[in-house]
Design a protein around this motif. Structure first.
Motif, PDB file in Angstrom:
ATOM      1  N   LEU A 454       0.808  -1.222   0.000  1.00  0.00           N
ATOM      2  CA  LEU A 454       0.000   0.000   0.000  1.00  0.00           C
ATOM      3  C   LEU A 454       0.841   1.271   0.000  1.00  0.00           C
ATOM      4  O   LEU A 454       0.341   2.344  -0.337  1.00  0.00           O
ATOM      5  N   LYS A 455       2.115   1.146   0.366  1.00  0.00           N
ATOM      6  CA  LYS A 455       2.984   2.325   0.289  1.00  0.00           C
ATOM      7  C   LYS A 455       3.230   2.740  -1.163  1.00  0.00           C
ATOM      8  O   LYS A 455       3.568   3.895  -1.427  1.00  0.00           O
ATOM      9  N   ALA A 456       3.047   1.798  -2.079  1.00  0.00           N
ATOM     10  CA  ALA A 456       3.165   2.136  -3.503  1.00  0.00           C
ATOM     11  C   ALA A 456       1.916   2.822  -4.024  1.00  0.00           C
ATOM     12  O   ALA A 456       1.927   3.414  -5.103  1.00  0.00           O
ATOM     13  N   LEU A 457       0.835   2.759  -3.239  1.00  0.00           N
ATOM     14  CA  LEU A 457      -0.412   3.411  -3.620  1.00  0.00           C
ATOM     15  C   LEU A 457      -0.450   4.865  -3.157  1.00  0.00           C
ATOM     16  O   LEU A 457      -0.867   5.751  -3.900  1.00  0.00           O
ATOM     17  N   LEU A 458      -0.005   5.100  -1.938  1.00  0.00           N
ATOM     18  CA  LEU A 458      -0.186   6.406  -1.313  1.00  0.00           C
ATOM     19  C   LEU A 458       1.035   7.307  -1.484  1.00  0.00           C
ATOM     20  O   LEU A 458       2.170   6.823  -1.522  1.00  0.00           O
ATOM     21  N   PRO A 459       0.831   8.617  -1.549  1.00  0.00           N
ATOM     22  CA  PRO A 459       1.962   9.545  -1.486  1.00  0.00           C
ATOM     23  C   PRO A 459       2.734   9.340  -0.183  1.00  0.00           C
ATOM     24  O   PRO A 459       2.164   8.966   0.842  1.00  0.00           O
ATOM     25  N   LYS A 460       4.015   9.624  -0.206  1.00  0.00           N
ATOM     26  CA  LYS A 460       4.876   9.346   0.944  1.00  0.00           C
ATOM     27  C   LYS A 460       4.401  10.059   2.198  1.00  0.00           C
ATOM     28  O   LYS A 460       4.421   9.488   3.297  1.00  0.00           O
ATOM     29  N   PHE A 461       3.936  11.311   2.085  1.00  0.00           N
ATOM     30  CA  PHE A 461       3.553  12.037   3.293  1.00  0.00           C
ATOM     31  C   PHE A 461       2.332  11.416   3.967  1.00  0.00           C
ATOM     32  O   PHE A 461       2.140  11.559   5.177  1.00  0.00           O
ATOM     33  N   ILE A 462       1.528  10.672   3.196  1.00  0.00           N
ATOM     34  CA  ILE A 462       0.359  10.018   3.786  1.00  0.00           C
ATOM     35  C   ILE A 462       0.749   8.710   4.452  1.00  0.00           C
ATOM     36  O   ILE A 462       0.400   8.459   5.612  1.00  0.00           O
ATOM     37  N   TRP A 463       1.492   7.846   3.742  1.00  0.00           N
ATOM     38  CA  TRP A 463       1.827   6.563   4.369  1.00  0.00           C
ATOM     39  C   TRP A 463       2.794   6.728   5.537  1.00  0.00           C
ATOM     40  O   TRP A 463       2.738   5.977   6.516  1.00  0.00           O
ATOM     41  N   GLU A 464       3.667   7.721   5.473  1.00  0.00           N
ATOM     42  CA  GLU A 464       4.562   7.971   6.605  1.00  0.00           C
ATOM     43  C   GLU A 464       3.767   8.371   7.849  1.00  0.00           C
ATOM     44  O   GLU A 464       4.085   7.966   8.969  1.00  0.00           O
ATOM     45  N   ALA A 465       2.738   9.191   7.650  1.00  0.00           N
ATOM     46  CA  ALA A 465       1.921   9.630   8.777  1.00  0.00           C
ATOM     47  C   ALA A 465       1.169   8.457   9.405  1.00  0.00           C
ATOM     48  O   ALA A 465       1.099   8.326  10.635  1.00  0.00           O
ATOM     49  N   ILE A 466       0.587   7.590   8.569  1.00  0.00           N
ATOM     50  CA  ILE A 466      -0.130   6.410   9.085  1.00  0.00           C
ATOM     51  C   ILE A 466       0.846   5.471   9.778  1.00  0.00           C
ATOM     52  O   ILE A 466       0.547   4.920  10.849  1.00  0.00           O
ATOM     53  N   GLU A 467       2.018   5.292   9.209  1.00  0.00           N
ATOM     54  CA  GLU A 467       3.039   4.424   9.792  1.00  0.00           C
ATOM     55  C   GLU A 467       3.444   4.911  11.185  1.00  0.00           C
ATOM     56  O   GLU A 467       3.621   4.115  12.112  1.00  0.00           O
ATOM     57  N   GLU A 468       3.571   6.212  11.367  1.00  0.00           N
ATOM     58  CA  GLU A 468       3.931   6.781  12.669  1.00  0.00           C
ATOM     59  C   GLU A 468       2.775   6.689  13.657  1.00  0.00           C
ATOM     60  O   GLU A 468       2.980   6.488  14.862  1.00  0.00           O
ATOM     61  N   ALA A 469       1.545   6.821  13.158  1.00  0.00           N
ATOM     62  CA  ALA A 469       0.381   6.862  14.047  1.00  0.00           C
ATOM     63  C   ALA A 469      -0.013   5.489  14.576  1.00  0.00           C
ATOM     64  O   ALA A 469      -0.505   5.382  15.712  1.00  0.00           O
ATOM     65  N   LEU A 470       0.176   4.432  13.803  1.00  0.00           N
ATOM     66  CA  LEU A 470      -0.320   3.110  14.202  1.00  0.00           C
ATOM     67  C   LEU A 470       0.197   2.659  15.572  1.00  0.00           C
ATOM     68  O   LEU A 470      -0.598   2.231  16.418  1.00  0.00           O
ATOM     69  N   PRO A 471       1.503   2.732  15.852  1.00  0.00           N
ATOM     70  CA  PRO A 471       1.963   2.336  17.201  1.00  0.00           C
ATOM     71  C   PRO A 471       1.381   3.218  18.310  1.00  0.00           C
ATOM     72  O   PRO A 471       1.129   2.744  19.419  1.00  0.00           O
ATOM     73  N   GLU A 472       1.147   4.493  18.011  1.00  0.00           N
ATOM     74  CA  GLU A 472       0.565   5.384  19.012  1.00  0.00           C
ATOM     75  C   GLU A 472      -0.889   5.021  19.288  1.00  0.00           C
ATOM     76  O   GLU A 472      -1.345   5.066  20.430  1.00  0.00           O
ATOM     77  N   PHE A 473      -1.615   4.654  18.249  1.00  0.00           N
ATOM     78  CA  PHE A 473      -3.004   4.233  18.435  1.00  0.00           C
ATOM     79  C   PHE A 473      -3.075   2.951  19.258  1.00  0.00           C
ATOM     80  O   PHE A 473      -4.036   2.725  19.997  1.00  0.00           O
ATOM     81  N   ASN A 474      -2.055   2.107  19.136  1.00  0.00           N
ATOM     82  CA  ASN A 474      -2.036   0.861  19.887  1.00  0.00           C
ATOM     83  C   ASN A 474      -1.938   1.105  21.392  1.00  0.00           C
ATOM     84  O   ASN A 474      -2.374   0.282  22.198  1.00  0.00           O
ATOM     85  N   LYS A 475      -1.379   2.256  21.784  1.00  0.00           N
ATOM     86  CA  LYS A 475      -1.290   2.589  23.200  1.00  0.00           C
ATOM     87  C   LYS A 475      -2.676   2.890  23.782  1.00  0.00           C
ATOM     88  O   LYS A 475      -2.875   2.773  24.991  1.00  0.00           O
TER      89      LYS A 475
END
Length: 549
Positions: A454-475
């Protein structure tokens, strides 16, 4: 009436009449027989220290004036007087020959037409899609067979995009018309509980009947609805900058001095037509991202703790927000408990996903959008419709990555994060209070899926943001970033990237007198309730113009 706040019930306590009267009389320091009647106006669930329901209740009592006067001596005052007069009353007047036109029959158009009809103005509604009964069959065929009707789908048709979602009624706006909208939805078939639930929803299955009932009421008042008809151009007096009518795809053009444009956020051809006619529009922020899917039991256990199997609680929800290190917002949107991920495309060769729940919310999976804000400066173009082209490019890429067949491109969270995930246990504990196994998750998208990067689908600024947010949401939600959770792309239609500019007082287009942009597509609302309210506001202005001024 007196509004009493903070009436609390433990999960195991029955909400019986006797129990409610006992708690109310205790709060008010009066005998139960002094209470004439009561009505629950708000219910919320607090799971922070054991499950507890908190209610706000309107109460009619004997000798109310004495009680209110006495309350000023008994500080702090546990209740407040309220005025229950209807916050918005429609007007009925004589018939007029100049019939207003409403373009679009989603929440904004539906409630605008309802009020215009009640005022005796016999509105004419132009709707690109089909009546909800036929539209449902068309959408079901798309979900089963991948056969898309570009004119009638999840985005276009009677009831709007919200008809094939969850019927969520939560809103952040403050407006007295909200109570009126809720009362009307109940009058036309929605469950009474939407009047007091903290996060009310109707459910796709029930909402369809509500929409049909409102349509029939509009027709009974002399309104007219032209389905499978598109407004292809506007007729205007360019010298006076006044609307004179609309040109329709069926050749039956209409003369009118008042048009409410409630087209929805996916009316791309309509925007292009307005631009051609010089109607002022501007770019606005919007958001795109992915859907994330979990077993509903994981969400229930994370939110409710040891009580997560109690049937009274139903399917748990969540709302998550995060600000990345680069200042980008990531947030959950349109969370669908016990629901499914559905195809929501409206253009051939483009793939869009959305979430949907029925009223019971009893399907095995939970899903939500994970959206990243997109600013006009991210688009690389100053063109007013650049946001639409940005959405369209993502949808085309998602379609191709899914195999050019409306299969949805998916990826496991573990693969998206590219290594050991936050929750690296294969099947065990998400807290000391429960052992909840993350069972094999079957993606719910009906027409099928295709594993991709899916990183090949999304612009970098979008997938980077989701990638950073996922571990935080897990908290916040234990198990949220489990490697087996499923991400599905692409969610691109959460809101309009365009705003049709209007006068803040008259609500008319700043370019065209008598033309009232309304709802999500115009850029002035987001969701069923706020769109309905905006439709009412525009209808009020039309009523004032035609019947009062």
């Amino acid at each position: 009436m007196i509004r009493v706040n903070e009436i609390k019930f433990r999960l195991e306590e029955p909400l019986s009449k006797e129990a409610v009267l006992r708690k109310l009389s205790g709060k008010l320091k009066i005998k139960p027989e002094m209470i004439l009647s009561y009505q629950i106006v708000r219910e919320s669930v607090d799971a922070r220290k054991g499950i507890q329901y908190t209610y706000t209740i309107d109460v009619a009592v004997k000798n109310e004036k004495y009680l209110l006067d006495k309350s000023f001596v008994l500080a702090p005052k546990p209740f407040v007087p309220i005025d229950l007069r209807e916050p918005y009353c429609h007007k009925k007047n004589e018939e007029k020959s100049d019939r207003p036109v409403v373009i679009g029959f989603g929440p904004a158009g539906l409630f605008a037409a309802l009020q215009l009809a009640r005022a005796g103005l016999k509105p004419i509604v132009i709707e690109k899609g089909e009546p909800v009964e036929i539209r449902t069959k068309t959408v079901d065929r798309f979900w089963r067979e991948g056969v898309l009707n570009p004119n009638s789908n999840v985005q276009f048709g009677e009831g709007g995009a919200g008809t094939f979602s969850d019927g969520k009624l939560t809103t952040r706006i403050k407006d007295p018309r909200i109570e009126f909208v809720i009362s009307q939805l109940i009058e036309f078939g929605a469950p009474n509980e939407i009047s007091y639930k903290n996060k009310p929803h109707i459910g796709t299955d029930v909402l369809k009947g509500v929409v049909r009932n409102i349509r029939n009421h509009i027709l009974s008042l002399g309104g007219e609805i032209r389905f499978k008809t598109e407004v292809v151009d506007i007729i205007m007096d360019s010298q006076l900058s006044e609307i004179k009518g609309v040109k329709c795809s069926d050749g039956n053009d209409l003369e009118t001095s008042h048009v409410i444009a409630a087209v929805g956020h996916s009316a791309r051809q309509f925007y292009e037509m307005l631009l051609k006619n010089g109607i002022k529009m501007e770019r606005k922020p919007f958001a795109v991202g992915l859907r994330i899917e979990h077993p509903q039991e994981i969400i229930n256990s994370a939110q409710y703790g040891m009580a997560y199997k109690n049937p009274k609680l139903g399917a748990a929800e969540y709302k998550l927000t995060y600000q990345t290190s680069k200042g980008r917002s990531v947030y959950s949107f349109c969370m669908c408990p016990g629901g499914e991920v559905v195809g929501a495309a409206s253009e051939l060769g483009g793939l869009v996903v959305n979430g949907m729940s029925y009223q019971s919310r009893n399907l095995p999976n939970a899903n939500s959008a994970l959206l990243v804000n997109v600013m006009p400066t991210d688009l690389g173009s100053d063109h007013v419709l650049a946001g639409i082209e940005f959405q369209r490019s993502l949808e085309k890429r998602a379609f191709e990555m899914g195999g050019s067949s409306y299969k949805a491109p998916i990826q496991l969270v573990g693969d998206f994060l590219g290594g050991p995930t936050v929750c690296d246990s294969v099947s065990k504990v998400y807290g000391e209070w429960a052992e909840v196994e993350f069972d094999a998750l079957k993606p719910s998208h009906r027409f099928g899926t295709k594993p991709v990067d899916l990183k090949a689908l999304l612009p970098k600024f979008i997938w980077e943001a989701i990638e950073e947010a996922l571990p935080e949401f897990n908290k916040k939600i234990k198990g949220f970033s489990d490697r087996r959770a499923v991400l599905t792309g692409v969610e691109s239609r959460s809101s309009s990237p365009v705003r049709i500019m209007r006068n803040t007082e008259s609500l008319e287009s700043i370019s065209l007198k008598g033309f009232f942009p309304s709802g999500e597509g115009a850029g002035y609302s987001g969701g069923i309730t706020s769109s309905a309210v905006d439709g009412l506001k525009c209808a009020e202005k039309v009523i004032e113009s035609l019947l009062i001024n």
